[in-house]
Design a protein around this motif. Structure first.
Motif, PDB file in Angstrom:
ATOM      1  N   ASP A  93       0.878  -1.288   0.031  1.00 32.65           N
ATOM      2  CA  ASP A  93      -0.086   0.000  -0.210  1.00 32.65           C
ATOM      3  C   ASP A  93       0.854   1.205   0.083  1.00 32.65           C
ATOM      4  O   ASP A  93       1.572   1.600   0.982  1.00 32.65           O
ATOM      5  CB  ASP A  93      -0.816   0.006   1.172  1.00 32.65           C
ATOM      6  CG  ASP A  93      -2.119   1.134   1.291  1.00 32.65           C
ATOM      7  OD1 ASP A  93      -1.464   2.303   1.375  1.00 32.65           O
ATOM      8  OD2 ASP A  93      -3.155   0.919   1.046  1.00 32.65           O
ATOM      9  N   ALA A  94       0.710   2.148  -1.085  1.00 30.29           N
ATOM     10  CA  ALA A  94       1.609   3.277  -1.180  1.00 30.29           C
ATOM     11  C   ALA A  94       1.577   4.365   0.017  1.00 30.29           C
ATOM     12  O   ALA A  94       2.359   4.675   0.346  1.00 30.29           O
ATOM     13  CB  ALA A  94       1.335   3.856  -2.531  1.00 30.29           C
ATOM     14  N   ARG A  95       0.163   4.614   0.154  1.00 24.89           N
ATOM     15  CA  ARG A  95      -0.030   5.567   1.123  1.00 24.89           C
ATOM     16  C   ARG A  95       0.478   5.067   2.629  1.00 24.89           C
ATOM     17  O   ARG A  95       0.909   6.004   3.406  1.00 24.89           O
ATOM     18  CB  ARG A  95      -1.603   6.172   1.043  1.00 24.89           C
ATOM     19  CG  ARG A  95      -1.889   6.935  -0.156  1.00 24.89           C
ATOM     20  CD  ARG A  95      -3.218   7.552  -0.184  1.00 24.89           C
ATOM     21  NE  ARG A  95      -3.210   8.636  -0.990  1.00 24.89           N
ATOM     22  CZ  ARG A  95      -3.554   8.302  -2.307  1.00 24.89           C
ATOM     23  NH1 ARG A  95      -3.966   6.939  -2.718  1.00 24.89           N
ATOM     24  NH2 ARG A  95      -3.735   9.400  -3.321  1.00 24.89           N
ATOM     25  N   ALA A  96       0.100   3.811   3.036  1.00 23.47           N
ATOM     26  CA  ALA A  96       0.592   3.245   4.097  1.00 23.47           C
ATOM     27  C   ALA A  96       2.132   3.528   4.219  1.00 23.47           C
ATOM     28  O   ALA A  96       2.815   3.543   5.172  1.00 23.47           O
ATOM     29  CB  ALA A  96       0.273   1.702   4.239  1.00 23.47           C
ATOM     30  N   GLY A  97       2.733   3.116   3.143  1.00 27.40           N
ATOM     31  CA  GLY A  97       4.296   3.378   3.135  1.00 27.40           C
ATOM     32  C   GLY A  97       4.691   4.699   3.650  1.00 27.40           C
ATOM     33  O   GLY A  97       5.537   5.035   4.273  1.00 27.40           O
ATOM     34  N   ASN A  98       4.036   5.772   2.789  1.00 25.23           N
ATOM     35  CA  ASN A  98       4.351   7.094   3.035  1.00 25.23           C
ATOM     36  C   ASN A  98       3.915   7.386   4.596  1.00 25.23           C
ATOM     37  O   ASN A  98       4.777   8.009   5.201  1.00 25.23           O
ATOM     38  CB  ASN A  98       3.552   7.983   2.157  1.00 25.23           C
ATOM     39  CG  ASN A  98       4.168   8.115   0.943  1.00 25.23           C
ATOM     40  OD1 ASN A  98       4.826   7.301   0.219  1.00 25.23           O
ATOM     41  ND2 ASN A  98       3.500   8.943   0.032  1.00 25.23           N
ATOM     42  N   ALA A  99       3.196   6.957   5.158  1.00 22.11           N
ATOM     43  CA  ALA A  99       2.556   7.001   6.537  1.00 22.11           C
ATOM     44  C   ALA A  99       3.663   6.549   7.570  1.00 22.11           C
ATOM     45  O   ALA A  99       3.897   7.097   8.418  1.00 22.11           O
ATOM     46  CB  ALA A  99       1.325   6.577   7.042  1.00 22.11           C
ATOM     47  N   ALA A 100       4.071   5.353   7.116  1.00 23.68           N
ATOM     48  CA  ALA A 100       5.142   4.585   7.995  1.00 23.68           C
ATOM     49  C   ALA A 100       6.324   5.303   7.953  1.00 23.68           C
ATOM     50  O   ALA A 100       7.200   5.541   9.078  1.00 23.68           O
ATOM     51  CB  ALA A 100       5.295   3.136   7.413  1.00 23.68           C
ATOM     52  N   GLY A 101       6.830   5.758   6.918  1.00 23.44           N
ATOM     53  CA  GLY A 101       7.837   6.637   6.781  1.00 23.44           C
ATOM     54  C   GLY A 101       7.847   7.854   7.566  1.00 23.44           C
ATOM     55  O   GLY A 101       9.153   8.364   8.243  1.00 23.44           O
ATOM     56  N   ASP A 185       3.888  12.017  -3.313  1.00 17.80           N
ATOM     57  CA  ASP A 185       5.278  11.585  -3.135  1.00 17.80           C
ATOM     58  C   ASP A 185       6.495  12.586  -3.256  1.00 17.80           C
ATOM     59  O   ASP A 185       7.342  12.637  -2.648  1.00 17.80           O
ATOM     60  CB  ASP A 185       5.716  10.741  -4.543  1.00 17.80           C
ATOM     61  CG  ASP A 185       5.000   9.261  -4.630  1.00 17.80           C
ATOM     62  OD1 ASP A 185       4.450   8.774  -3.149  1.00 17.80           O
ATOM     63  OD2 ASP A 185       4.836   8.503  -5.348  1.00 17.80           O
ATOM     64  N   ASN A 186       6.088  13.546  -4.032  1.00 17.41           N
ATOM     65  CA  ASN A 186       7.028  14.682  -4.171  1.00 17.41           C
ATOM     66  C   ASN A 186       7.020  15.364  -2.778  1.00 17.41           C
ATOM     67  O   ASN A 186       8.230  15.821  -2.480  1.00 17.41           O
ATOM     68  CB  ASN A 186       6.453  15.886  -5.262  1.00 17.41           C
ATOM     69  CG  ASN A 186       6.887  15.588  -6.529  1.00 17.41           C
ATOM     70  OD1 ASN A 186       8.202  15.953  -7.021  1.00 17.41           O
ATOM     71  ND2 ASN A 186       5.962  14.802  -7.285  1.00 17.41           N
ATOM     72  N   ASP A 187       5.981  15.812  -2.210  1.00 17.77           N
ATOM     73  CA  ASP A 187       6.172  16.318  -0.774  1.00 17.77           C
ATOM     74  C   ASP A 187       6.706  15.426   0.064  1.00 17.77           C
ATOM     75  O   ASP A 187       7.876  16.018   0.984  1.00 17.77           O
ATOM     76  CB  ASP A 187       4.663  16.437  -0.311  1.00 17.77           C
ATOM     77  CG  ASP A 187       4.630  17.195   1.118  1.00 17.77           C
ATOM     78  OD1 ASP A 187       4.876  18.169   1.285  1.00 17.77           O
ATOM     79  OD2 ASP A 187       4.323  16.448   2.056  1.00 17.77           O
ATOM     80  N   PHE A 188       6.774  13.992   0.005  1.00 15.90           N
ATOM     81  CA  PHE A 188       7.321  13.264   1.089  1.00 15.90           C
ATOM     82  C   PHE A 188       8.877  13.244   0.778  1.00 15.90           C
ATOM     83  O   PHE A 188       9.809  13.366   1.862  1.00 15.90           O
ATOM     84  CB  PHE A 188       6.959  11.648   0.773  1.00 15.90           C
ATOM     85  CG  PHE A 188       7.504  10.782   1.807  1.00 15.90           C
ATOM     86  CD1 PHE A 188       7.025  10.380   3.060  1.00 15.90           C
ATOM     87  CD2 PHE A 188       8.699  10.016   1.470  1.00 15.90           C
ATOM     88  CE1 PHE A 188       7.589   9.512   3.724  1.00 15.90           C
ATOM     89  CE2 PHE A 188       9.370   9.237   1.996  1.00 15.90           C
ATOM     90  CZ  PHE A 188       8.831   8.998   3.381  1.00 15.90           C
ATOM     91  N   LEU A 189       9.357  13.105  -0.397  1.00 21.73           N
ATOM     92  CA  LEU A 189      10.796  13.286  -0.674  1.00 21.73           C
ATOM     93  C   LEU A 189      11.478  14.510  -0.130  1.00 21.73           C
ATOM     94  O   LEU A 189      12.332  14.551   0.434  1.00 21.73           O
ATOM     95  CB  LEU A 189      11.127  13.268  -2.346  1.00 21.73           C
ATOM     96  CG  LEU A 189      11.460  11.533  -2.632  1.00 21.73           C
ATOM     97  CD1 LEU A 189      10.284  10.844  -2.376  1.00 21.73           C
ATOM     98  CD2 LEU A 189      11.765  11.609  -3.959  1.00 21.73           C
ATOM     99  N   ILE A 190      10.707  15.599  -0.439  1.00 30.03           N
ATOM    100  CA  ILE A 190      11.199  16.973  -0.005  1.00 30.03           C
ATOM    101  C   ILE A 190      11.505  17.053   1.588  1.00 30.03           C
ATOM    102  O   ILE A 190      12.444  17.385   1.986  1.00 30.03           O
ATOM    103  CB  ILE A 190      10.219  18.193  -0.316  1.00 30.03           C
ATOM    104  CG1 ILE A 190      10.229  18.351  -1.930  1.00 30.03           C
ATOM    105  CG2 ILE A 190      10.616  19.523   0.343  1.00 30.03           C
ATOM    106  CD1 ILE A 190       9.118  19.346  -2.535  1.00 30.03           C
ATOM    107  N   ARG A 191      10.554  16.278   2.333  1.00 25.32           N
ATOM    108  CA  ARG A 191      10.533  16.313   3.661  1.00 25.32           C
ATOM    109  C   ARG A 191      11.532  15.474   4.228  1.00 25.32           C
ATOM    110  O   ARG A 191      12.026  15.575   5.269  1.00 25.32           O
ATOM    111  CB  ARG A 191       9.096  16.220   4.409  1.00 25.32           C
ATOM    112  CG  ARG A 191       7.964  16.987   4.249  1.00 25.32           C
ATOM    113  CD  ARG A 191       6.650  16.649   4.611  1.00 25.32           C
ATOM    114  NE  ARG A 191       5.880  17.389   4.368  1.00 25.32           N
ATOM    115  CZ  ARG A 191       5.504  18.765   5.060  1.00 25.32           C
ATOM    116  NH1 ARG A 191       6.009  18.824   6.133  1.00 25.32           N
ATOM    117  NH2 ARG A 191       4.411  19.311   4.629  1.00 25.32           N
TER     118      ARG A 191
END
Length: 237
Positions: A93-101, A185-191
């Motif tokens: 799950d892509a959004r779960a991966g972002n949230a876990a990160g 994804d873009n926002d995540f990488l920046i952060r």
């Protein structure tokens, strides 16, 4: 016969060579990657705390499922002395991966690692990038691809059977969700301090599904040099 006493040693050598060959055999459809990535077959990601040397680590192994962020937050709260999270996953799950990160990043000083011989694919990439620091060991595989919102073939077939209007609606939903996820994804990488060029130069250039042409690749394994270039990893040990 004089060679008989050495037979066990010969067999052991042959087995070791066969094991090494299997571990390094490349995937003919995805030549940058191993044929059989070691990314765990657990249906949901298991979180196991172990002591390795002087360090307490959390082994995160299996599919990134929607319930992972909640389990991860609880596991880290129960084990505040964990120093690193070691990852082995086929994605999910892509959004779960972002949230876990993001949960990992909220725990100051918590690192992530892809050990030698382990593979971190797809949604696992974003779990890994939450770490600070981030380490990919030589022999560890950081495997990327283009996300897809069309994985549910039954839904596609059903919409086609229902006619043009239903198919057009499905395509519109997929386009909207894909745009939102790309923005996330873009926002995540920046952060996380990772270059957005990882998306534009590598991830988004992969095919989501096998095409009809000669190029059947759907994933790409970053070299350690690329991982350093894009800020995916801080160091190589």
């Amino acid at each position: 016969m004089s060679w008989l006493p050495d037979l066990p040693r010969v067999l052991a050598g042959a087995l070791a060579l066969a094991s090494l060959t299997a571990a390094t055999e490349r995937d003919p459809l995805n030549p940058t990657c191993p044929l059989n990535p070691n990314w765990s077959t657990n249906a949901t990601m298991t979180l196991t705390v172990e002591t390795r040397g002087r360090m307490k680590v959390m082994l995160a192994e299996g599919r990134v499922d929607p319930g992972l962020p909640e389990r991860l937050a609880a596991a880290l709260k129960a084990n505040p002395d964990v120093s690193e999270i070691w990852l082995r996953s086929p994605g999910g799950d892509a959004r779960a991966g972002n949230a876990a990160g993001r949960i990992i990043r909220s725990n100051t000083g918590l690192g992530t690692r892809i050990p030698s011989g382990w593979a971190c694919f797809s949604a696992c990439n974003f779990v890994f990038m939450g770490g600070a620091p981030r380490i990919i060991e030589p022999g560890g595989e950081f495997i990327v691809h283009m996300f897809t919102s069309t994985g549910d073939r039954a839904a596609i077939d059903q919409s086609v059977a229902m006619g043009t209007d239903a198919t057009t609606e499905l395509i519109g939903d997929v386009e909207q969700d894909s745009a939102l996820l790309a923005s996330e994804d873009n926002d995540f990488l920046i952060r996380m301090g990772v270059s957005r060029k990882l998306l534009t130069e590598v991830m988004y250039r992969q095919k989501a599904v096998k095409g009809s042409g000669s190029d059947k690749s759907t994933r790409r394994c970053l070299t350690l040099e690329e991982a350093l270039k894009y800020g995916v990893t801080y160091a190589v040990e």
